[in-house]
Design an enzyme around this catalytic site. Structure first.
Site, short mmCIF file in Angstrom:
data_model
loop_
_atom_site.label_atom_id
_atom_site.label_comp_id
_atom_site.label_asym_id
_atom_site.label_seq_id
_atom_site.Cartn_x
_atom_site.Cartn_y
_atom_site.Cartn_z
N GLY A 71 -17.89 -3.52 -0.54
CA GLY A 71 -17.90 -3.39 -1.94
C GLY A 71 -16.85 -2.30 -2.55
CE1 TYR B 128 -3.13 -3.01 0.32
CE2 TYR B 128 -3.58 -2.62 2.57
CZ TYR B 128 -3.71 -3.22 1.44
OH TYR B 128 -4.28 -4.26 1.48
N1 LIG Z 1 -5.86 -8.69 0.99
C1 LIG Z 1 -6.15 -7.90 -0.02
O1 LIG Z 1 -5.89 -8.22 -1.23
C2 LIG Z 1 -7.12 -6.87 0.23
C3 LIG Z 1 -7.64 -6.22 -1.06
C4 LIG Z 1 -8.23 -4.88 -0.90
C5 LIG Z 1 -8.59 -4.45 0.61
N2 LIG Z 1 -7.86 -4.91 1.66
C6 LIG Z 1 -7.99 -4.23 2.87
O2 LIG Z 1 -9.45 -4.18 3.43
C7 LIG Z 1 -9.64 -2.97 3.49
C8 LIG Z 1 -10.90 -2.44 3.29
O3 LIG Z 1 -11.34 -2.60 1.80
P1 LIG Z 1 -11.56 -1.53 0.63
O4 LIG Z 1 -10.92 -0.24 1.25
O5 LIG Z 1 -11.04 -2.05 -0.46
O6 LIG Z 1 -13.36 -1.63 0.55
P2 LIG Z 1 -14.26 -1.20 1.50
O7 LIG Z 1 -13.84 -1.10 2.76
O8 LIG Z 1 -15.19 -2.22 0.94
O9 LIG Z 1 -14.60 0.22 1.00
C9 LIG Z 1 -13.96 1.46 1.11
C10 LIG Z 1 -14.55 2.35 0.57
O10 LIG Z 1 -15.77 2.77 1.02
C11 LIG Z 1 -16.00 4.22 1.25
N3 LIG Z 1 -16.68 4.05 2.84
C12 LIG Z 1 -16.21 3.59 3.86
N4 LIG Z 1 -17.40 3.67 4.76
C13 LIG Z 1 -18.33 4.64 4.07
C14 LIG Z 1 -19.59 5.30 4.41
N5 LIG Z 1 -19.99 5.01 5.67
N6 LIG Z 1 -20.33 6.26 3.65
C15 LIG Z 1 -19.57 6.14 2.40
N7 LIG Z 1 -18.44 5.62 2.05
C16 LIG Z 1 -17.85 5.04 2.87
C17 LIG Z 1 -14.48 4.62 1.51
O11 LIG Z 1 -14.34 5.99 1.42
P3 LIG Z 1 -13.30 7.11 2.10
O12 LIG Z 1 -12.12 6.14 1.80
O13 LIG Z 1 -13.50 8.07 0.96
O14 LIG Z 1 -13.71 7.34 3.39
C18 LIG Z 1 -13.77 3.66 0.43
O15 LIG Z 1 -13.80 4.52 -0.72
C19 LIG Z 1 -8.48 -1.94 2.90
O16 LIG Z 1 -8.58 -0.87 3.49
C20 LIG Z 1 -7.35 -2.86 2.84
O17 LIG Z 1 -6.68 -2.71 4.15
C21 LIG Z 1 -7.12 -6.18 1.33
#
Ligand SMILES: NC(=O)c1ccc[n+]([C@@H]2O[C@H](COP(=O)([O-])OP(=O)(O)OC[C@H]3O[C@@H](n4cnc5c(N)ncnc54)[C@H](OP(=O)(O)O)[C@@H]3O)[C@@H](O)[C@H]2O)c1
Length: 337
Positions: A213, A57
């Site tokens: 998502g 990251y």
């Molecule tokens: N192991 C892997 O390969 C892998 C892959 C992907 C992700 N990850 C991990 O999983 C974590 C979470 O996944 P992700 O970030 O991909 O997706 P997510 O948690 O499903 O969604 C994150 C997105 O949702 C938005 N969001 C969150 N809460 C919200 C709310 N209450 N209202 C409106 N928008 C909201 C965030 O916006 P803002 O950021 O603008 O607040 C961001 O754009 C990552 O941070 C990472 O640490 C791991």
């Protein structure tokens, strides 16, 4: 915030973690550092102590950010999960750097852990995950190296990410796994087929990534043009054109169910994951205190059985259009069953 336990060795973490990736990478321009540190500290204030990062990251800058946020905090206040295993090459053209391969060889792991410890400003990592299976290194060799790091006190618990049931069994036979992290949410339930049953049989915890998502399930993204042109989601098939228009209907239906119980769609998305089992700890990502507070309330959402059944019926009939990743990224996912 309620707590949950991952794995048989018993890693206690808050029932929801905090995904930190978006603060530095993947979703448009990195956030302001001071703002991100405020979000990280607010997470601790409301009891969210499980921070998820990775070497890739940034690359590297997200771990450095967490290291800064950890200064002046007692180390045992935070459970740090990080990951190793991707390789990358600097583009030198200001475009966002993406992984270009995998390396989980013993030599590379030993180099990666030293870098992560330094950037995080700590002498141990609570949960160290392999980010993707490396087809050139048998998982047994990777696990033996990780077991050495546990023995040396540099790692407390071992995890894997996006692996098949077969890989999980082979790895766990060498050293107990505490958690597996893979995508799981209302719009991606692939792990239900063989990964989750295997984890349950072996007593390994599960950490759903992208649990809302990648923001889609909040219903607040109305169009791809809302997102930065460098945003990784611009490349994801299920966010494109007709797929987007079709998939957003799932969010509308989930919102309707939520409205009857005073819960927002993001709270339903997270509450649904928590409802799938006590061994599950989602890690929603956010860069905003407002969103963090909204998401945290998901742990208190109580739905009657009729509402859970309504969601379950909806998921069994609604067909999501478009793959979760483009083909080039899907190729990096372990399918070795
Ligand atoms: N192991 C892997 O390969 C892998 C892959 C992907 C992700 N990850 C991990 O999983 C974590 C979470 O996944 P992700 O970030 O991909 O997706 P997510 O948690 O499903 O969604 C994150 C997105 O949702 C938005 N969001 C969150 N809460 C919200 C709310 N209450 N209202 C409106 N928008 C909201 C965030 O916006 P803002 O950021 O603008 O607040 C961001 O754009 C990552 O941070 C990472 O640490 C791991």
């Amino acid at each position: 915030m309620k707590k949950r336990i991952l794995g048989k060795k018993g890693l206690e973490v808050s029932a929801l973690g905090l995904g930190c990736m978006g603060m530095s990478w993947a979703y448009g321009r990195p956030s302001d550092e001071a703002e991100s540190i405020k979000v990280l500290h607010h997470a601790l204030d409301i009891g969210i102590n499980f921070w998820d990062t990775a070497e890739i990251y940034g690359p590297l800058t997200n771990e450095t950010l967490l290291g800064k946020a950890l200064k002046n905090k007692s180390r045992d206040q935070v459970i740090i999960a990080t990951k190793f295993g991707f390789t990358w090459k600097d583009n030198n053209d200001n475009t966002e750097i993406r992984p270009n391969g995998m390396d989980s060889s013993p030599a590379h792991i030993k180099e990666s852990i030293e870098g992560s410890l330094k950037r995080l400003g700590t002498d141990y990592i609570d949960l160290y995950y392999q980010h993707r299976l490396d087809s050139n290194t048998p998982i047994e060799d990777t696990m033996h190296t990780l077991a050495e790091l546990v023995k040396a006190g540099k790692v407390r618990h071992i995890g894997l990410s996006e692996v098949s049931a077969n890989t999980i069994r082979r790895a766990h036979a060498i050293h107990p796994l505490t958690a597996v992290q893979s995508e799981y949410s209302l719009w991606d339930r692939g792990v239900e087929e063989s990964v989750l049953p295997t984890l349950r049989e072996l007593g390994i915890g599960f950490v759903p990534f992208s649990p809302i998502g990648r923001g889609f399930l909040t219903g607040k993204i109305t169009n791809l043009s809302d997102l930065d042109k460098n945003d990784f989601r611009q490349t994801l098939p299920r966010f494109q054109g007709d797929n987007f228009e079709h998939n957003i209907n799932l969010v509308k239906l989930i919102s309707k169910i939520g409205e009857k119980h005073a819960a927002t769609p993001v709270q339903i998305a997270l509450a649904w994951l928590l409802h799938q089992g006590k061994d599950i700890v989602p890690i929603p990502g956010t860069r905003h205190i407002l969103y963090l507070d909204e998401n945290a309330k998901a742990v208190d959402v109580q739905l009657p059985d009729t509402a859970w059944r309504e969601i379950s019926d909806l998921l069994s009939t609604f067909r999501i259009e478009g793959a979760r990743y483009p083909e080039s990224v899907l190729k990096m996912v372990d399918k070795s069953d």
